[in-house]
Design an enzyme around this catalytic site. Structure first.
Site, PDB file in Angstrom:
ATOM      1  N   GLY A   1       0.780  -1.232   0.000  1.00 51.30           N
ATOM      2  CA  GLY A   1       0.000   0.000   0.000  1.00 51.30           C
ATOM      3  C   GLY A   1       0.808   1.277   0.000  1.00 51.30           C
TER       4      GLY A   1
ATOM      5  N   ASN B   1      -4.318   3.072 -13.366  1.00 49.91           N
ATOM      6  CA  ASN B   1      -3.383   2.091 -12.819  1.00 49.91           C
ATOM      7  C   ASN B   1      -1.985   2.688 -12.832  1.00 49.91           C
ATOM      8  OD1 ASN B   1      -2.415  -0.550 -11.990  1.00 49.91           O
ATOM      9  ND2 ASN B   1      -1.644  -0.802 -14.085  1.00 49.91           N
TER      10      ASN B   1
ATOM     11  N   LYS C   1     -15.380 -15.749  -9.835  1.00 49.30           N
ATOM     12  CA  LYS C   1     -14.841 -14.430 -10.205  1.00 49.30           C
ATOM     13  C   LYS C   1     -15.931 -13.441 -10.613  1.00 49.30           C
ATOM     14  CE  LYS C   1     -13.412 -15.576 -14.926  1.00 49.30           C
ATOM     15  NZ  LYS C   1     -12.307 -15.666 -15.864  1.00 49.30           N
TER      16      LYS C   1
ATOM     17  N   HIS D   1       1.929   1.613 -13.143  1.00 51.85           N
ATOM     18  CA  HIS D   1       2.734   0.455 -13.546  1.00 51.85           C
ATOM     19  C   HIS D   1       4.213   0.841 -13.452  1.00 51.85           C
ATOM     20  CE1 HIS D   1       3.756  -3.282 -15.593  1.00 51.85           C
ATOM     21  NE2 HIS D   1       4.606  -2.582 -16.333  1.00 51.85           N
TER      22      HIS D   1
ATOM     23  N   MET E   1      -3.212  -6.724  -7.599  1.00 53.01           N
ATOM     24  CA  MET E   1      -2.583  -7.818  -8.328  1.00 53.01           C
ATOM     25  C   MET E   1      -3.563  -8.694  -9.100  1.00 53.01           C
ATOM     26  SD  MET E   1       0.353  -7.033  -7.938  1.00 53.01           S
ATOM     27  CE  MET E   1       1.898  -7.836  -7.837  1.00 53.01           C
TER      28      MET E   1
ATOM     29  N   ASN F   1       1.598   2.964  -2.578  1.00 54.86           N
ATOM     30  CA  ASN F   1       0.943   3.883  -3.528  1.00 54.86           C
ATOM     31  C   ASN F   1      -0.325   4.472  -2.925  1.00 54.86           C
ATOM     32  OD1 ASN F   1       2.414   4.040  -6.179  1.00 54.86           O
ATOM     33  ND2 ASN F   1       2.400   1.836  -5.854  1.00 54.86           N
TER      34      ASN F   1
HETATM   35  C1  GRF Z   1       4.858  -2.191  -6.585  1.00 55.42           C
HETATM   36  O1  GRF Z   1       5.724  -3.147  -7.171  1.00 55.42           O
HETATM   37  C2  GRF Z   1       4.428  -1.229  -7.610  1.00 55.42           C
HETATM   38  O2  GRF Z   1       5.382  -1.160  -8.632  1.00 55.42           O
HETATM   39  C3  GRF Z   1       3.175  -1.776  -8.169  1.00 55.42           C
HETATM   40  O3  GRF Z   1       2.605  -2.543  -7.117  1.00 55.42           O
HETATM   41  C4  GRF Z   1       3.626  -2.930  -6.185  1.00 55.42           C
HETATM   42  C5  GRF Z   1       3.256  -2.678  -4.764  1.00 55.42           C
HETATM   43  O4  GRF Z   1       2.761  -1.381  -4.637  1.00 55.42           O
HETATM   44  N1  GRF Z   1       2.341  -0.712  -8.614  1.00 55.42           N
HETATM   45  P1  GRF Z   1       2.188  -0.874  -3.201  1.00 55.42           P
HETATM   46  O5  GRF Z   1       3.380  -0.599  -2.340  1.00 55.42           O
HETATM   47  O6  GRF Z   1       1.335  -2.007  -2.641  1.00 55.42           O
HETATM   48  O7  GRF Z   1       1.407   0.342  -3.519  1.00 55.42           O
END
Ligand code: GRF
Length: 202
Positions: free
Chosen positions: A12, A108, A66, A110, A91, A14
């Site tokens: 988390g 998103n 799903k 990336h 993910m 981000n």
């Molecule tokens: C990181 O590898 C980032 O590059 C991708 O998701 C992974 C974990 O991100 N976006 P976070 O720390 O859970 O936000």
């Protein structure tokens, strides 16, 4: 006020970048109304709790099917009157029904310079391992709109990151992650300024 819902699966950082951006005033006119995690043990859930952001776990254990899982995510987003969905270290690949429900309002982050090192199988550390194996002088991070493909929607912002002599997957990942946080905040600001995002649920 832009109502942002964030989909997470892991640490988390981000999500934390968005929280920090809002709390510092760098991002104005926005609030995080919901965090949806695909992983009950995601540290991202701790970050949400600490900042009193409502969260819900919608994972394979609770929703093995799903389509039911997708419907549960859409319902949670609708209930929170989400304007913008941010995939932040999320993910799972979104089902078409989810992309349809929030078309043009899902972004998103990336960890590469799309269209390089992206698509099916290119996530997390695997991206950086491929960059190092390719011997390219630079990598980067990209924020893009999400469409039916994997990492294929219109690019909003991207920023280069140098690959340094002696870099390992870990050192490159850490350097790129800092840039992810920066451009994610900038991309949300840009969206708010452009007011391109639809209002409310659907
Ligand atoms: C990181 O590898 C980032 O590059 C991708 O998701 C992974 C974990 O991100 N976006 P976070 O720390 O859970 O936000």
């Amino acid at each position: 006020m832009l109502r942002i819902s964030v989909l997470v699966s892991g640490g988390g950082t981000n999500l934390q970048a968005i929280i920090d951006g809002i709390e510092s005033g760098f991002i104005q006119e926005a609030e995080i109304v919901l965090v949806v995690s695909s992983n009950p043990n995601a540290y991202a859930l701790e970050r949400a709790k600490k900042h009193k952001i409502p969260s819900v776990v919608i994972d394979k254990a609770k929703y093995p099917d799903k389509d039911a899982r997708t419907k549960a995510i859409i319902s949670a987003l609708d209930l929170a009157k989400t304007d913008l969905v941010v995939l932040a270290g999320y993910m799972s690949i979104l089902e078409p029904e989810m992309v349809d429900a929030y078309r043009g309002r899902i972004i998103n982050i990336h960890p590469s310079l799309i269209p390089q090192f992206c698509g099916v199988g290119f996530y997390g550390k695997r991206v950086h391992a491929a960059v190092l194996a390719a011997g390219v002088p630079e990598s980067g991070a990209t924020v893009h709109y999400v469409d039916e493909g994997v990492d294929t929607g219109p690019i909003i912002l991207q920023e280069k990151v140098p690959v340094l002599e002696g870099d390992t997957v870990e050192t490159l990942a850490a350097r790129v992650l800092e840039t992810e946080h920066k451009i994610l905040q900038e991309a949300i600001r840009k969206i708010i300024a452009s007011k391109h995002v639809g209002k409310g649920g659907r």
